[in-house]
Scaffold this motif. Structure first.
Motif, PDB file in Angstrom:
ATOM      1  N   UNK A   1       0.860  -1.232  -0.091  1.00 52.73           N
ATOM      2  CA  UNK A   1      -0.093   0.035   0.016  1.00 52.73           C
ATOM      3  C   UNK A   1       0.953   1.217   0.145  1.00 52.73           C
ATOM      4  N   UNK A   2       0.976   1.728  -1.181  1.00 52.44           N
ATOM      5  CA  UNK A   2       1.999   2.851  -1.387  1.00 52.44           C
ATOM      6  C   UNK A   2       1.315   4.281  -0.844  1.00 52.44           C
ATOM      7  N   UNK A   3      -0.176   4.126  -1.065  1.00 51.23           N
ATOM      8  CA  UNK A   3      -0.931   5.218  -0.961  1.00 51.23           C
ATOM      9  C   UNK A   3      -0.737   5.566   0.706  1.00 51.23           C
ATOM     10  N   UNK A   4      -0.657   4.874   1.770  1.00 48.42           N
ATOM     11  CA  UNK A   4      -0.456   5.437   2.939  1.00 48.42           C
ATOM     12  C   UNK A   4       0.721   5.386   3.436  1.00 48.42           C
ATOM     13  N   UNK A   5       1.824   5.681   2.410  1.00 48.91           N
ATOM     14  CA  UNK A   5       2.963   6.203   3.024  1.00 48.91           C
ATOM     15  C   UNK A   5       2.710   7.869   3.215  1.00 48.91           C
ATOM     16  N   UNK A   6       3.055   8.413   4.461  1.00 49.17           N
ATOM     17  CA  UNK A   6       3.030   9.817   4.518  1.00 49.17           C
ATOM     18  C   UNK A   6       3.362  10.630   3.430  1.00 49.17           C
ATOM     19  N   UNK A   7       4.346  10.408   2.934  1.00 50.29           N
ATOM     20  CA  UNK A   7       4.970  11.301   1.904  1.00 50.29           C
ATOM     21  C   UNK A   7       4.095  10.743   0.545  1.00 50.29           C
TER      22      UNK A   7
ATOM     23  N   UNK B   1       6.393   7.323  16.052  1.00 57.16           N
ATOM     24  CA  UNK B   1       5.576   5.960  16.070  1.00 57.16           C
ATOM     25  C   UNK B   1       4.541   5.820  14.972  1.00 57.16           C
ATOM     26  N   UNK B   2       4.343   4.354  14.610  1.00 54.26           N
ATOM     27  CA  UNK B   2       3.310   4.194  13.538  1.00 54.26           C
ATOM     28  C   UNK B   2       1.948   4.850  13.660  1.00 54.26           C
ATOM     29  N   UNK B   3       1.555   4.807  14.835  1.00 54.60           N
ATOM     30  CA  UNK B   3       0.396   5.349  14.881  1.00 54.60           C
ATOM     31  C   UNK B   3      -0.047   7.057  14.951  1.00 54.60           C
ATOM     32  N   UNK B   4       1.301   7.486  14.770  1.00 53.03           N
ATOM     33  CA  UNK B   4       1.363   9.079  14.643  1.00 53.03           C
ATOM     34  C   UNK B   4       0.686   9.566  13.094  1.00 53.03           C
ATOM     35  N   UNK B   5      -0.069  10.537  13.281  1.00 53.94           N
ATOM     36  CA  UNK B   5      -0.915  11.065  12.146  1.00 53.94           C
ATOM     37  C   UNK B   5      -0.586  11.915  11.220  1.00 53.94           C
ATOM     38  N   UNK B   6       0.645  12.790  11.659  1.00 48.51           N
ATOM     39  CA  UNK B   6       1.181  13.805  10.984  1.00 48.51           C
ATOM     40  C   UNK B   6      -0.032  14.829  10.555  1.00 48.51           C
TER      41      UNK B   6
END
Lengths: 234, 222
Positions: free
Chosen positions: A220-226, B217-222
């Motif tokens: 799932x690339x979409x949910x990379x923050x970047x 952490x992984x749960x951080x939402x930015x």
């Protein structure tokens, strides 16, 4: 269209004469795509994708051309189609075709042509499918999975569906089933994985997994923050 | 001209947030529709009025769907919109707007203005303008996203392809690890003139992270 499927073409685009224009814009885009260019620099000699046959189903734009050439530079053997009938930039497709990369995309495809293009991108000259898929919206993944289901149970291809996109997909799969009844089974077995670009495609992947219908790993690339906190937003 | 117009943005996820902000920047008055109370609260506190599509029909000049859901703009909506309202979609699929129902609406007349721009005239004389037949408007009527933002997405794509090719995964849906996400961002900073602050050893220890990341952490939402 149907009879074209027996052979694989080198490419099918709107106009190869647009290639020089496309190339100029690709070169400009490279300057604005430092992440991809850094990967080329980092992995250009190692070629970590050497031997990988990659199908892309993702808007055939100038920016996508830079992605395609990055995958190529990292060693991959790439075939491409757009994931939307209106999203191709014809000069980008022309530049990619001229670079010798099989691309099947033009702005203003009809839906019959759309699925034909997707199938072409999924089919190497020896008839086999890809090792990896770069998907955007999940259409290439869906073609493999629905094709595979249809080979096991052809009546699924006669299902009454409402969406015109799906009607045309089933028509395409029926044509292939006649000429090549094991194509999608073999393709599904060969596939090592899919990387999915967008929210909708990711949603489809999780639905498939819940139903036990996913046959290969997916990232799932979409949910990379970047990705989603930038691309989706801007 | 967008300034002064009323734009109805359906959905306030990542895409809706960007669309609403962009339209506001052009000087439009933006209304938002939402089904999710969290996103609705976010929209309200950014200054956008949240209401239903039905309640927006006599105000909206432009309707944009960003939801990922189907039947968001229905034929009943389009039949009641103001004259020359513009209807478009920027979600992945074209089923957010009931295009087939529009094409088959009794007595409706379709006039193609230019590629990917169609006017539909209803029997009562009012018309709407549909862009890209309801498919992704940013790619159908324009040329998609700028290179810099796509470089972020596609760097992730390339890293994902390398992961899938080099490693053996079980069947399932995975995400890229956070250190790769941070790496993608890092690769784009210099180009926009950003210089990162570096954690001291004491600061890193205080936060309980490595100096080189991952920082959240992984749960951080930015």
């Amino acid at each position: 269209m149907a009879e074209l499927m027996v052979e694989t073409l080198p490419y099918k685009i709107a106009d190869i004469n647009l290639a020089d224009w496309g190339r100029k814009e690709i070169e400009l885009a490279e300057f604005e795509m430092p992440g991809l260019m850094a990967l080329r620099k980092k992995y250009g000699t190692e070629k970590p994708l050497k031997g990988a046959q990659i199908t892309g189903s993702l808007h055939m734009t100038i920016q996508t051309a830079v992605l395609i050439e990055t995958l190529k530079e990292l060693g991959a053997d790439v075939r491409w189609a757009s994931c939307n009938i209106f999203s191709t930039q014809d000069h980008a497709a022309a530049a990619i075709a001229k670079a010798g990369i099989p691309v099947f995309a033009w702005k203003g495809e009809n839906l019959e042509e759309y699925w034909w293009c997707t199938e072409q991108a999924l089919t190497w000259p020896d008839g086999s499918g890809p090792d990896l898929i770069v998907d955007d919206g999940g259409d290439a993944t869906m073609m493999v999975l629905r094709g595979n289901e249809g080979e096991k149970n052809p009546s699924l291809l006669d299902a009454v569906v409402k969406q015109i996109d799906e009607i045309e997909l089933l028509k395409r799969l029926k044509i292939t089933l006649k000429s090549n009844p094991n194509k999608w089974k073999k393709a599904a077995e060969k596939l090592r994985g899919v990387s999915e670009e967008t929210t909708t495609g990711v949603h489809r992947l999780y639905q498939l997994m819940e139903k036990g219908k996913l046959l290969f790993p997916a990232i799932n690339v979409n949910d990379s923050v970047t990705k989603s906190k930038f691309d989706n937003l801007y | 001209m967008l300034a002064g117009k009323v734009v109805v943005v359906c959905g306030y996820g990542d895409v809706g947030k960007g669309s609403a902000k962009s339209m506001k920047g052009y000087g439009s008055r933006v209304l938002v529709t939402e089904i999710d109370p969290i996103c609705a609260l976010q929209a309200t506190m950014e200054g956008f009025k949240v209401q239903t599509v039905e309640d927006s029909l006599n105000e909206g000049n432009i309707f944009v769907t960003t939801t990922g859901n189907k039947d968001v703009i229905t034929i009943e909506h389009m039949a009641k919109m103001k004259d020359k309202s513009i209807v478009c979609n920027i979600g992945h699929f074209d089923n957010e707007i009931q295009v087939e129902e529009l094409e088959n609406y009794p007595g409706v007349k379709r006039i193609n203005i230019k590629p990917q721009v169609d006017q539909f005239v209803f029997p009562d004389g009012h018309s709407i303008i549909l862009l890209s037949e309801g498919r992704l408007v940013n790619l159908g009527n324009a040329t998609g996203h700028p290179s810099f933002v796509m470089s972020n997405s596609f760097t992730n794509q390339t890293l994902a392809q390398i992961e899938l090719w080099k490693k053996d995964f079980e069947v399932g849906v995975y995400r890229l690890p956070k250190h790769l996400d941070e790496e993608v961002a890092r690769l784009h900073l210099e180009h926009v003139g950003a210089k990162l602050t570096v954690l001291s050893d004491e600061q890193a220890e205080y936060l309980g992270v490595e100096k080189s990341g991952p920082y959240k952490p992984d749960h951080y939402r930015y």
